[in-house]
Enzyme design. Structure first.
Site, mmCIF file in Angstrom:
data_model
loop_
_atom_site.group_PDB
_atom_site.id
_atom_site.type_symbol
_atom_site.label_atom_id
_atom_site.label_comp_id
_atom_site.label_asym_id
_atom_site.label_seq_id
_atom_site.Cartn_x
_atom_site.Cartn_y
_atom_site.Cartn_z
ATOM 1 N N TYR A 86 -61.761 -79.150 10.628
ATOM 2 C CA TYR A 86 -62.078 -80.197 11.005
ATOM 3 C C TYR A 86 -61.036 -81.289 9.948
ATOM 4 O O TYR A 86 -61.191 -81.189 8.538
ATOM 5 C CB TYR A 86 -62.931 -80.751 10.938
ATOM 6 C CG TYR A 86 -64.408 -80.232 12.282
ATOM 7 C CD1 TYR A 86 -63.877 -81.045 13.738
ATOM 8 C CD2 TYR A 86 -65.208 -79.431 12.016
ATOM 9 C CE1 TYR A 86 -64.848 -80.678 14.868
ATOM 10 C CE2 TYR A 86 -65.785 -79.137 13.239
ATOM 11 C CZ TYR A 86 -65.648 -79.160 14.254
ATOM 12 O OH TYR A 86 -66.760 -78.633 15.277
ATOM 13 N N ASP A 101 -69.298 -74.675 19.551
ATOM 14 C CA ASP A 101 -68.860 -72.973 19.057
ATOM 15 C C ASP A 101 -70.607 -72.965 18.162
ATOM 16 O O ASP A 101 -70.737 -71.781 17.323
ATOM 17 C CB ASP A 101 -67.966 -71.807 18.407
ATOM 18 C CG ASP A 101 -67.072 -73.072 17.479
ATOM 19 O OD1 ASP A 101 -67.432 -74.422 16.447
ATOM 20 O OD2 ASP A 101 -66.416 -72.753 16.461
ATOM 21 N N PRO A 150 -68.666 -84.073 16.717
ATOM 22 C CA PRO A 150 -68.937 -82.301 16.787
ATOM 23 C C PRO A 150 -69.489 -82.134 15.551
ATOM 24 O O PRO A 150 -69.744 -80.583 15.113
ATOM 25 C CB PRO A 150 -68.191 -81.848 17.094
ATOM 26 C CG PRO A 150 -66.496 -83.090 16.559
ATOM 27 C CD PRO A 150 -67.519 -84.133 16.631
ATOM 28 N N ARG A 168 -65.788 -68.873 11.698
ATOM 29 C CA ARG A 168 -66.269 -68.043 12.797
ATOM 30 C C ARG A 168 -66.389 -66.633 13.177
ATOM 31 O O ARG A 168 -65.319 -66.062 11.965
ATOM 32 C CB ARG A 168 -65.158 -69.049 13.753
ATOM 33 C CG ARG A 168 -65.597 -70.666 13.644
ATOM 34 C CD ARG A 168 -64.342 -71.147 15.091
ATOM 35 N NE ARG A 168 -64.974 -70.495 16.278
ATOM 36 C CZ ARG A 168 -63.444 -70.874 17.575
ATOM 37 N NH1 ARG A 168 -63.299 -71.569 17.146
ATOM 38 N NH2 ARG A 168 -63.692 -69.419 17.972
#
Lengths: 610, 610
Positions: A262, A52, A340, A254
């Site tokens: 994370y 994302d 990521p 987001r």
């Protein structure tokens, strides 16, 4: 049910996989008018979670910016939390999230992968193209015939697929003539000139071609959860890197009120005896418990709803090659896997096929030689190797224990910050620098010394000569599968400049005409003139007609009248001008003085057909 | 056919006329959730020609910017052509088209009226509202009952209309239950609380109410043609004012390759004995011939297609009043006619109903007293008078002969340029300054000395405290029918500031609660905090909860760390802060020191209901 072929069809390009890499490829090919199909084994696009983060370079190119800015969240600031004296954490520092020098959008956009795929899908729909799904490919063969393999017009690849269950009848319907006869499992055989495998980390195309993934798995294990945040951590809308004595954690804000966490996990809690992650050992509630220990004294309330969660071990691998005979290519996650947290995965994937698509279009149109396609692997595989190298250093620092009385060799904030900022040029995508090749020629780099051959054209403002409207030069370089020629004309108020320009225009006309047998010069090349004359005096129609094919093609550099504050100065172009060739993907291909226009021929003849 | 009523219905607001003024009104009311209907006698929206200039203030407000920028042409530069020695014209000067000091969009957008109407119509459609057309109103009566007239909930106005022919069945269909019985002309009777007449220069509403137009007709006659330009005039994409010895002409570039030409005509060529324009005396070819004489030595080829043309005499008039008893209002061209060349008409119209709509919404919700509606006429009629005054001076200079040997008293370039630039603040719409009233209170103007009470909030950048994302303050002030409270908090890193803020927040809570009987404070007021603390240290959750109702409501002023280069300095706000009340239409209503929060009550109680 006995399998039986429903149809045998042919197509110029077959794309397998409709994630970001496949969709970028499909969009580019659709815009270039290439005949293609795109299939995917999922019955619909991704709904939540997964990749994302969209990096500055990905925002600035490809025409996605408006919707990414409308729909996505922006990360402008990075905040660093480190151990406090009382056993908790405290805010140590805030720095800009992106430190790359000339980012047009100096921030990262976060938006869930489904919304990003929707941007591509909507764009494709407006061009009358859809993803065919669910479809599972079952075999792929490349012709052994050497003549066929080297003929760009040959259908050199044969793919068979089947439809695993009744097709979805929503927006993504497949064509109805493919409905199976009663009692038969439907199979279609497709003869393709080229195939692009964009089918993810477990790529069927890659496995079918026996391409190995080189690299290794790390010892770092992370949990990821997407939640609506209810936390008193003041930096929950920044990219917050938390190093606590209880482990590391990263907060990624987001869209809406959501955040992604994370969370570093201990191997013993989630790894089975066979070395694989066992998701049944630790659910999202337990992962959140681990996060809470890092957050202390800040709190996170248990969210009412959980969007998505996963656990993974970081692997760092790159495919040993990116194509077989330049007929079948792999791209995106099929080529590279890595951590990521630096937000690279989707960006690398999108950029892979953006690099490939225009080359395929040129070969299929008969404009370029098959050899042009070799530059896909040489450019993008080197990038992936650099990415893994970067990821190794970054993941190690991020997963390492913070420095403390007990861990004198731990990672200090200064060390982590330095790495974070050093890598920003690379991680933003802006630092990508393709090396010398048939399409990257840095001879005469000095005629525009700060416009680096092999790198993307940095954003700069110019004014349109006819109406003084400001434009970012990047917006004059859309990915429309045309080479752009930036003609820095020098001072067009001088008769001598106009005389030189007329000669350059004549030379240019004679060269470009050779590569435009099929149509007009402007169908292959877009010529944009940039004068150093003042907006107050320029008469755009004094330029030679080739350099002003429309009134929108002439620009002036001086926006505010300051000699050193314009595109000539920023790109390092001398007063007597230059011509710069920009590739269809926005990277600088070559440059020459205006007096050396004939050299353009030696550049184009290396890969283009007369 | 004998007329017979089909239905007798009721509605809160009836808008008559779906040009820019009516559509702006409809959009604002739809967004505010007001019950209304909008009718128009035309069977579809305008296709070409007519008004097409959108001024900076109109672009920056109302949420239209994105589509205007996507679809419209931009005029950044004005070019002046004057007589040359050889009997033709020559370029004398180029200057910015807009010289207003703090324009966010320092240019004019041109787009044909149909495309502008489409922006409104699309927006309305997304809210489930359509224009009912074609419908012709035939009678309008306001109740004579004084009690009813002063009751905002009374249906004080009765309008009857008829359907002139079979309704259009395209996108703009009218409701099917209105189909007439066989043999009868259909009539509907509507009882409305309020009526807005936005039915153009020949307004039926205005005539029915016997409102006079005060002013006079000039002697200036102009022809207008919209064409695809094929001309060698280098400035055909700028606003080019041509003064030649053969007459005056103005070039207005438009979308695509189109331009509009305004051409001065001689009365004898087009005026009949009765003093009216006779379009049969001069067609577009002849008008173009006149233009060619002004253009010489530049040429205009005869265009293949003509988009639109007209001839008009400039009239300069303002309606004697804008409403009857605050129950029926007139707006837009129904209130003011003037020269089109300064590009004011549509802008004035849109701003009329933008001013009116939120006031209607407040009265209908029971939040404000009927007297609030009086400020519509006091604010907008004064503006129209100023506009006519400006137009008289500008039209005279523009239509006047240029200075030359023969005409020593002609208009000089310097004189014209001075007027052009002096008027820019006004003509851009940015200079609009509403005078003192129940909703404009300039006491304590000095607490934000450069943020002028009665003028629109000028654009300035701030950073959101939680994520350092930059925002233009104008984008924090959407036309959502809420009053905005900008709380300049001062330096929130100081404990003393936080203590003062807590007291201010308590006072504010007690005042605002009185005006929010029906719901939460945030449904009526939007509170936005702006701190002077650094983005590096601010903890947004240290502010009192009322001043951070969501994490998106706290901002910092310091973008680049420079003390004198932030919104506090630009607005003239002192270090100890201030509270500024911004009206729902983006104009500053009042301001007070943070220590005088109780004064907000004396402001709101003048027009709001407890």
């Amino acid at each position: 049910m006995s399998p039986s072929a429903l149809a045998e069809t042919s197509v110029d390009v077959l794309i397998i996989g409709a994630g970001p890499a496949g969709l970028m490829c499909a969009n580019s090919l659709a815009r270039a008018g290439v005949n293609f199909r795109i299939i995917d084994q999922r019955s619909s696009k991704v709904a939540a979670g997964q990749a994302d983060g969209v990096m500055p370079r990905t925002i600035e190119s490809y025409g996605l910016a408006q919707r990414l800015l409308d729909e996505g969240n922006q990360i402008h600031m990075a905040a660093f939390y480190n151990p406090s004296a009382d056993g908790g954490i405290k805010l140590t520092d805030r720095v800009p999230g992106i430190t790359a020098e000339n980012a047009r959008y100096p921030f990262e956009v976060t938006l869930h992968q489904g919304a990003i795929e929707a941007i591509f899908l909507d764009s494709m729909r407006s061009m009358g193209v859809q993803v065919e799904r669910p479809i599972v490919p079952v075999s792929l063969e490349i012709t052994e015939d050497v003549v066929e393999r080297s003929d760009p017009n040959a259908y050199a690849v044969r793919v068979a697929w089947e439809f695993p269950f009744t097709p979805n009848t929503g927006l993504m319907t497949i064509r109805s003539h493919l409905d199976p006869a009663p009692g038969q499992a439907p199979i279609e055989i497709v003869n393709a000139k080229f195939v692009v495998g964009a089918d993810g980390a477990h790529s069927w195309v890659r496995k079918t071609l026996n391409i190995s993934m080189d690299g290794e798995q790390t010892e770092y294990i992370w949990g990821v959860i997407d939640v609506i945040a209810d936390t008193d951590l003041p930096d929950f809308r920044n990219k917050a890197a938390i190093h606590s004595i209880n482990g590391s954690c990263m907060v990624i804000p987001r869209e809406g009120d959501k955040i992604r966490l994370y969370i570093q996990l201990e191997g013993k809690d989630v790894i089975n005896a066979d070395g694989r992650v066992d998701k049944s050992k630790m659910g999202p509630e337990k992962i959140l418990e681990v996060a809470r220990r890092s957050f202390y004294p800040y709190t996170i309330k248990t969210p009412k709803e959980l969007d998505w969660w996963t656990i993974y071990i970081i692997g760092q691998r790159v495919a040993s090659r990116y194509s077989v005979s330049e007929r079948v290519f792999i791209s995106g996650d099929a080529c590279h896997t890595h951590s990521p947290k630096a937000g690279q995965g989707m960006n690398a994937s999108i950029n892979d096929t953006h690099n490939l698509a225009w080359k395929l279009a040129y070969v299929l149109r008969g404009w370029a030689d098959l050899s042009l396609l070799k530059t896909y692997e040489s450019e993008r595989r080197q990038y992936a190797l650099d990415l893994i190298n970067f990821d190794k250093k970054f993941a190690k620092l991020f997963s390492g224990k913070p420095i403390s009385k007990e861990y004198k060799n731990g990672v200090s904030h200064e060390e982590f910050l330095r790495a974070f900022q050093t890598f920003s040029g690379f991680s933003s995508g802006i630092g990508i620098h393709y090396t010398e090749s048939s399409i990257v020629n840095s001879t005469y780099q000095d005629v525009a010394s700060k416009l680096i051959v092999g790198k993307r054209v940095p954003p700069e403002m110019v004014l349109r000569a006819t109406d003084s409207r400001p434009f970012n030069i990047q917006d004059l370089l859309p990915s429309d599968a045309r080479f752009k020629l930036l003609v820095f004309t020098g001072d067009t108020s001088r008769a001598s400049t106009l005389a030189t320009l007329q000669q350059s225009a004549d030379d240019l006309q004679s060269i470009l005409t050779r590569y435009c047998a099929a149509g007009s010069i402007t169908s292959v090349f877009d010529i944009i003139s940039i004068s150093s004359e003042s907006k107050a005096t320029i008469l755009y129609n004094a330029l030679p007609p080739l350099l002003r094919s429309h009134w929108t093609k002439v620009y002036v550099a001086n926006i505010n009248g300051l000699q050193d504050d314009n595109v000539y100065a920023r790109y390092g172009v001398a007063a007597d001008g230059a011509v710069v060739v920009v590739r269809p993907d926005g990277y600088v291909g070559m440059m020459r003085p205006l007096q050396k226009i004939e050299d353009l021929n030696s550049y184009f003849q290396l890969f283009m057909e007369c």
